[in-house]
Design a protein around this motif. Structure first.
Motif, PDB file in Angstrom:
ATOM      1  N   GLN A   1       0.988  -1.182   0.135  1.00  0.00           N
ATOM      2  CA  GLN A   1       0.108   0.012   0.099  1.00  0.00           C
ATOM      3  C   GLN A   1       0.828   1.173   0.127  1.00  0.00           C
ATOM      4  O   GLN A   1       0.582   2.199  -0.774  1.00  0.00           O
ATOM      5  N   ALA A   2       1.897   1.326   0.834  1.00  0.00           N
ATOM      6  CA  ALA A   2       2.788   2.621   0.801  1.00  0.00           C
ATOM      7  C   ALA A   2       3.389   2.878  -0.510  1.00  0.00           C
ATOM      8  O   ALA A   2       3.533   3.774  -0.898  1.00  0.00           O
ATOM      9  N   VAL A   3       4.126   1.654  -1.055  1.00  0.00           N
ATOM     10  CA  VAL A   3       4.457   1.923  -2.317  1.00  0.00           C
ATOM     11  C   VAL A   3       3.596   2.328  -3.363  1.00  0.00           C
ATOM     12  O   VAL A   3       4.265   3.068  -4.327  1.00  0.00           O
ATOM     13  N   ARG A   4       2.438   1.634  -3.431  1.00  0.00           N
ATOM     14  CA  ARG A   4       1.653   1.694  -4.541  1.00  0.00           C
ATOM     15  C   ARG A   4       0.501   2.934  -4.528  1.00  0.00           C
ATOM     16  O   ARG A   4      -0.190   3.223  -5.293  1.00  0.00           O
ATOM     17  N   TYR A   5       0.657   3.537  -3.367  1.00  0.00           N
ATOM     18  CA  TYR A   5      -0.319   4.623  -3.014  1.00  0.00           C
ATOM     19  C   TYR A   5      -0.337   5.638  -4.250  1.00  0.00           C
ATOM     20  O   TYR A   5       0.707   6.454  -4.108  1.00  0.00           O
ATOM     21  N   PRO A   6      -1.704   6.028  -5.039  1.00  0.00           N
ATOM     22  CA  PRO A   6      -1.280   6.522  -6.076  1.00  0.00           C
ATOM     23  C   PRO A   6      -1.276   8.167  -5.831  1.00  0.00           C
ATOM     24  O   PRO A   6      -2.264   9.170  -6.097  1.00  0.00           O
ATOM     25  N   LEU A   7      -0.372   8.844  -4.989  1.00  0.00           N
ATOM     26  CA  LEU A   7      -0.288  10.029  -4.599  1.00  0.00           C
ATOM     27  C   LEU A   7       0.141  11.146  -5.839  1.00  0.00           C
ATOM     28  O   LEU A   7      -0.347  12.210  -5.689  1.00  0.00           O
ATOM     29  N   VAL A   8       0.548  10.460  -7.106  1.00  0.00           N
ATOM     30  CA  VAL A   8       1.001  11.460  -8.170  1.00  0.00           C
ATOM     31  C   VAL A   8       0.574  10.622  -9.543  1.00  0.00           C
ATOM     32  O   VAL A   8       0.015   9.573  -9.306  1.00  0.00           O
ATOM     33  N   ALA A   9       0.778  11.205 -10.568  1.00  0.00           N
ATOM     34  CA  ALA A   9       0.285  10.841 -11.876  1.00  0.00           C
ATOM     35  C   ALA A   9       1.010   9.594 -11.923  1.00  0.00           C
ATOM     36  O   ALA A   9       2.108   9.040 -11.578  1.00  0.00           O
ATOM     37  N   PRO A  10       0.437   8.832 -12.892  1.00  0.00           N
ATOM     38  CA  PRO A  10       1.013   7.297 -13.172  1.00  0.00           C
ATOM     39  C   PRO A  10       2.697   7.246 -13.489  1.00  0.00           C
ATOM     40  O   PRO A  10       3.442   6.509 -12.949  1.00  0.00           O
ATOM     41  N   ASP A  11       2.984   8.105 -14.407  1.00  0.00           N
ATOM     42  CA  ASP A  11       4.515   8.171 -14.878  1.00  0.00           C
ATOM     43  C   ASP A  11       5.398   8.572 -13.685  1.00  0.00           C
ATOM     44  O   ASP A  11       6.403   8.205 -13.738  1.00  0.00           O
ATOM     45  N   ALA A  12       4.783   9.674 -12.858  1.00  0.00           N
ATOM     46  CA  ALA A  12       5.425   9.981 -11.525  1.00  0.00           C
ATOM     47  C   ALA A  12       5.549   8.760 -10.697  1.00  0.00           C
ATOM     48  O   ALA A  12       6.550   8.663  -9.760  1.00  0.00           O
ATOM     49  N   MET A  13       4.404   7.824 -10.468  1.00  0.00           N
ATOM     50  CA  MET A  13       4.605   6.952  -9.618  1.00  0.00           C
ATOM     51  C   MET A  13       5.615   5.888 -10.127  1.00  0.00           C
ATOM     52  O   MET A  13       6.400   5.458  -9.167  1.00  0.00           O
ATOM     53  N   ALA A  14       5.552   5.503 -11.272  1.00  0.00           N
ATOM     54  CA  ALA A  14       6.760   4.584 -11.839  1.00  0.00           C
ATOM     55  C   ALA A  14       8.081   5.287 -11.461  1.00  0.00           C
ATOM     56  O   ALA A  14       8.878   4.382 -11.005  1.00  0.00           O
ATOM     57  N   ALA A  15       8.381   6.548 -11.608  1.00  0.00           N
ATOM     58  CA  ALA A  15       9.541   7.221 -11.389  1.00  0.00           C
ATOM     59  C   ALA A  15       9.973   6.861  -9.896  1.00  0.00           C
ATOM     60  O   ALA A  15      11.050   6.680  -9.633  1.00  0.00           O
ATOM     61  N   GLN A  16       8.964   7.228  -8.970  1.00  0.00           N
ATOM     62  CA  GLN A  16       8.890   7.068  -7.605  1.00  0.00           C
ATOM     63  C   GLN A  16       9.543   5.643  -7.179  1.00  0.00           C
ATOM     64  O   GLN A  16      10.404   5.596  -6.388  1.00  0.00           O
ATOM     65  N   ILE A  17       8.883   4.724  -7.882  1.00  0.00           N
ATOM     66  CA  ILE A  17       9.186   3.200  -7.508  1.00  0.00           C
ATOM     67  C   ILE A  17      10.676   3.058  -7.865  1.00  0.00           C
ATOM     68  O   ILE A  17      11.129   2.297  -7.587  1.00  0.00           O
ATOM     69  N   ASP A  18      10.676   3.301  -8.971  1.00  0.00           N
ATOM     70  CA  ASP A  18      12.272   3.200  -9.484  1.00  0.00           C
ATOM     71  C   ASP A  18      13.394   3.738  -8.727  1.00  0.00           C
ATOM     72  O   ASP A  18      14.284   3.272  -8.487  1.00  0.00           O
ATOM     73  N   HIS A  19      12.977   4.940  -8.320  1.00  0.00           N
ATOM     74  CA  HIS A  19      13.982   5.560  -7.226  1.00  0.00           C
ATOM     75  C   HIS A  19      14.243   4.751  -5.862  1.00  0.00           C
ATOM     76  O   HIS A  19      15.159   4.676  -5.618  1.00  0.00           O
ATOM     77  N   ILE A  20      13.070   4.328  -5.442  1.00  0.00           N
ATOM     78  CA  ILE A  20      13.271   3.439  -4.205  1.00  0.00           C
ATOM     79  C   ILE A  20      14.024   2.124  -4.696  1.00  0.00           C
ATOM     80  O   ILE A  20      14.993   1.614  -3.971  1.00  0.00           O
ATOM     81  N   SER A  21      13.956   1.462  -5.891  1.00  0.00           N
ATOM     82  CA  SER A  21      14.850   0.328  -6.310  1.00  0.00           C
ATOM     83  C   SER A  21      16.034   0.598  -6.199  1.00  0.00           C
ATOM     84  O   SER A  21      17.098  -0.093  -6.244  1.00  0.00           O
ATOM     85  N   SER A  22      16.404   1.818  -6.964  1.00  0.00           N
ATOM     86  CA  SER A  22      17.865   2.354  -6.970  1.00  0.00           C
ATOM     87  C   SER A  22      18.589   2.528  -5.837  1.00  0.00           C
ATOM     88  O   SER A  22      19.489   2.299  -5.505  1.00  0.00           O
ATOM     89  N   LEU A  23      17.918   3.106  -4.626  1.00  0.00           N
ATOM     90  CA  LEU A  23      18.282   3.452  -3.331  1.00  0.00           C
ATOM     91  C   LEU A  23      18.517   2.289  -2.712  1.00  0.00           C
ATOM     92  O   LEU A  23      19.476   1.924  -1.925  1.00  0.00           O
ATOM     93  N   ALA A  24      17.832   0.958  -2.961  1.00  0.00           N
ATOM     94  CA  ALA A  24      18.030  -0.425  -2.296  1.00  0.00           C
ATOM     95  C   ALA A  24      19.297  -1.085  -2.987  1.00  0.00           C
ATOM     96  O   ALA A  24      19.764  -1.924  -2.029  1.00  0.00           O
ATOM     97  N   ARG A  25      20.128  -0.375  -3.751  1.00  0.00           N
ATOM     98  CA  ARG A  25      21.493  -0.862  -4.149  1.00  0.00           C
ATOM     99  C   ARG A  25      22.411  -0.185  -3.480  1.00  0.00           C
ATOM    100  O   ARG A  25      23.637  -0.720  -3.575  1.00  0.00           O
ATOM    101  N   GLN A  26      22.146   0.701  -2.582  1.00  0.00           N
ATOM    102  CA  GLN A  26      23.396   1.401  -1.694  1.00  0.00           C
ATOM    103  C   GLN A  26      23.489   0.342  -0.522  1.00  0.00           C
ATOM    104  O   GLN A  26      22.601  -0.315  -0.030  1.00  0.00           O
TER     105      GLN A  26
END
Length: 278
Positions: free
Chosen positions: A173-198
């Motif tokens: 729910q936290a990751v997928r809550y549609p706070l912004v437009a779909p393309d911005a949500m995809a970018a937000q999830i990609d951002h989390i994915s990139s941080l997970a590699r630190q």
């Protein structure tokens, strides 16, 4: 863990009145009690007048100086533990200014080495893109928004400090809550994915298909083993009692055992980002 702001305030008043009454029953002046407790008379007066929040050590010293029975001491310590919980009202924080809250969080983050975040319904600012942050504070006064966004983004620099360790558990729910437009949500999830590699950041996920609790949940954060916060839509409660912090650490460890991480978490994030792109 139920949080009732009014009850926290009442308990502080009741504790102050109880300590004042116990001193009078013991036939001690404030000065004599202060001397027994190795405490200033003015501090005893402020505690009894509910003008300062006593620490658990303060209350233990006063009870020892009064020589109360174990039963009375247990009752007073239970009240002190509740009174130690600090309530931060969300509306009051907005009136005070979001910049003050950001400075407070930055100071707390600078003094912390090990962070644990359980995110129930939304992504925290440390993991957010600028667009997500802007959308998350739309309810704040317009005059505060631009500065709050800037300060939230500045705080993200703490993630680059390799001496600090960050563990985030996010529900689907936290990751997928549609706070912004779909393309911005995809970018937000990609951002989390990139941080997970630190190396100093662990991202764990609780997909909705995973059953991990039978009780109501709240977003919470634990800073080292000394302080924890629980957030609700009304505000936040701050816990400093080691037993409360330990309870949240145990709860976090349980959720961590149920969560997916590493490559499995990356697969889930990729799938969720794809769903927004399509």
């Amino acid at each position: 863990m139920a949080i009732e702001p009014d009850a926290l305030d009442r308990t502080g008043l009741e504790l102050a009145a109880m300590l004042r009454q116990l001193r009078r029953q013991a036939g001690l002046s404030g000065a004599r009690l202060a001397a027994r407790c190795n405490m200033s008379q003015s501090k005893v007066s402020r505690i009894e007048g509910n003008r300062v929040r006593p620490s658990l050590v303060d209350v233990e010293q006063i009870l020892k100086g009064l020589g109360v029975s174990p039963a009375v001491a247990a009752e007073a310590m239970a009240m002190a533990r509740i009174a130690q919980t600090e309530w931060q009202d969300r509306k009051a924080l907005h009136r005070k200014g979001l910049d003050k809250k950001q400075l407070e969080l930055a100071g707390l983050e600078a003094a912390t080495t090990d962070f644990r975040f359980f995110l129930l319904s939304m992504v925290t600012g440390l993991l957010s893109t600028p667009e997500y942050i802007r959308a998350s504070i739309l309810n704040a006064p317009p005059t505060q928004q631009a500065k709050a966004v800037s300060m939230k983004l500045e705080r993200q620099a703490v993630l680059l400090d390799r001496s600090k360790r960050f563990t985030f558990i996010l529900t689907e729910q936290a990751v997928r809550y549609p706070l912004v437009a779909p393309d911005a949500m995809a970018a937000q999830i990609d951002h989390i994915s990139s941080l997970a590699r630190q190396a100093n950041i662990t991202i764990s996920l609780l997909p909705s298909s995973v059953r991990y609790s039978d009780t109501p949940l709240s977003t919470f954060t634990v800073y080292d083993q000394r302080l924890a916060t629980i957030e609700t839509d009304l505000g936040a409660a701050v816990f400093r009692d080691p037993r409360d912090v330990r309870s949240l650490l145990d709860r976090f460890a349980f959720y961590e055992d149920q969560a997916v991480t590493g490559d499995a978490a990356q697969e889930w994030l990729s799938r969720w980002a794809w769903s927004f792109r399509n």
